[in-house]
Design an enzyme around this catalytic site. Structure first.
Site, mmCIF file in Angstrom:
data_model
loop_
_atom_site.group_PDB
_atom_site.id
_atom_site.type_symbol
_atom_site.label_atom_id
_atom_site.label_comp_id
_atom_site.label_asym_id
_atom_site.label_seq_id
_atom_site.Cartn_x
_atom_site.Cartn_y
_atom_site.Cartn_z
ATOM 1 C CG ASN A 221 -9.859 49.989 -22.648
ATOM 2 O OD1 ASN A 221 -9.581 49.614 -21.438
ATOM 3 N ND2 ASN A 221 -9.485 49.821 -23.988
ATOM 4 C CB THR B 207 -11.824 46.155 -25.856
ATOM 5 O OG1 THR B 207 -9.978 46.795 -25.289
ATOM 6 C CG2 THR B 207 -12.097 46.115 -24.047
ATOM 7 C CD GLU C 225 -5.432 48.001 -24.813
ATOM 8 O OE1 GLU C 225 -5.764 49.115 -23.764
ATOM 9 O OE2 GLU C 225 -5.106 49.103 -25.935
#
Length: 369
Positions: free
Chosen positions: A126, A170, A172
């Site tokens: 990412n 995301t 994360e």
């Protein structure tokens, strides 16, 4: 509606002698292509018709009478503190503004580069870019980084709340934001699973320093963060603490995260990290002594260069003898050595006597033949 042109589109137009539309919006790669091939955009002149293609040749170095100012591209997004958009309308306008669209295109381009280099698999990896006091662009969850589109990019605040974007962000991104909160110089993060650097992370082996100047200058000391569940608050806290002083962090049993002043800078460090780990691995198999490498005095120079480039380095206060201390690095296969050799079993007198009698009988019979 203005047309978006990629570097390939612009190259094709120029090769065919066709004008580049004056109102076209260019991807970062297209801008780079034009700059590198001696062109610069003349928006106002193009719109007024004074330049047929919207571009003019830039001054070329080495031609007498021509002024030439070499440049170093700077992709860092700079905002004025306290000017974040607040209302939904302001956020929507900001999210579709030319400067933000250009960053989205660069994120998509880097996602493709990550995928092409085998740094990501499935929906792994990412990217994030900080674009305000409380604003961060990030890639969405569950998407291949090799096939993202500009419309897939999300906008979140520094608490992870999604403000714009059709796809869900995301989980994360919170790890990236944790570094950004602790380190103001961190404006962008790249997370991926490059094979060689990830192998060091899985083996929990910290790459040595002072072996290759470029690695020491652009990465500094590569750190290792202990394993936490990906996307969890524990992971964000752990990596945030390690990452604030280290621009490249190996995530134990997971992957790698790098950060920089812009997304290009952060991604370059990912390439640097994997190439360095691959080189160290190969060198460690050749049987030579890696030792202290270039030495502490040269390592001190690397730190000075990092500081001059605006990069932090937490080794600045170390002594020269400590800068290249790779005593913990053990290349090759490690075999566990038993604490002590097993003791010989104690002799049994009765068994010993039986063995002697049987041996005597056998010898007698052999002698009688």
């Amino acid at each position: 509606m203005a047309q978006f042109l990629t570097a390939r589109d612009v190259e094709k137009l120029i090769r065919n002698g066709q004008p580049v539309p004056a109102d076209a919006r260019l991807t970062p790669g297209a801008h780079d292509y034009l700059r590198d091939h001696g062109h610069s955009k003349l928006n106002a002149a193009a719109k007024s018709g004074s330049a047929a293609s919207g571009y003019a040749s830039a001054p070329v170095a080495g031609i007498p009478g021509k002024k030439y100012d070499p440049i170093v591209p700077d992709y860092e997004y700079k905002w004025t503190p306290g000017t974040d958009p607040k209302t939904p309308a302001e956020i929507a306008a900001f999210f579709s503004s030319p400067a933000i669209v250009a960053i989205k295109h660069r994120m998509v381009d880097i996602g493709q580069r990550m995928w092409a280099r085998n740094y990501t698999d499935g929906n792994g990896g990412n990217l994030t870019v900080r674009v305000g006091d409380n604003l961060v662009l990030c890639t969405p969850t569950l998407i291949s980084k090799g096939f993202m589109k500009m419309e897939d990019i999300c906008l979140v605040d520094m608490d992870g709340k999604q403000l714009a974007g059709a796809r869900k962000r995301t989980s994360e991104c919170m790890t990236h934001i944790a570094i950004m909160k602790r380190q103001p110089l961190c404006k962008s993060c790249c997370h991926a699973h490059p094979p060689h650097a990830t192998a060091f992370a899985v083996a929990k082996v910290q790459p040595p320093t002072c072996l290759i100047p470029e690695a020491d200058i652009f990465l500094g000391k590569i750190a290792i963060a202990r394993y936490e569940t990906p996307g969890s608050q524990q992971m964000a806290d752990t990596v945030g603490e390690v990452g604030k002083d280290n621009q490249c962090v190996l995530l134990a049993n997971h992957g790698v995260i790098t950060w920089g002043k812009d997304i290009e800078d952060a991604y370059w460090k990912m390439e640097n990290a994997d190439a360095y780990c691959q080189t160290v691995w190969v060198a460690s198999q050749l049987g030579g002594e890696l030792g202290s490498g270039v030495g502490g005095s040269n390592a001190r120079e690397f730190i000075k260069i990092r500081k001059a480039l605006g990069m932090p380095d937490n080794r600045e206060g170390l002594k020269e003898c400590e800068l290249c201390d790779n005593s913990e690095f053990r290349p090759g296969v490690m075999c566990q050595v038993p604490d002590a050799a097993p003791a010989e079993p104690s002799a049994n007198p009765e068994v010993e006597a039986l063995v002697q009698r049987l041996t005597g009988e056998i010898m007698k019979q052999l002698g009688a033949k």
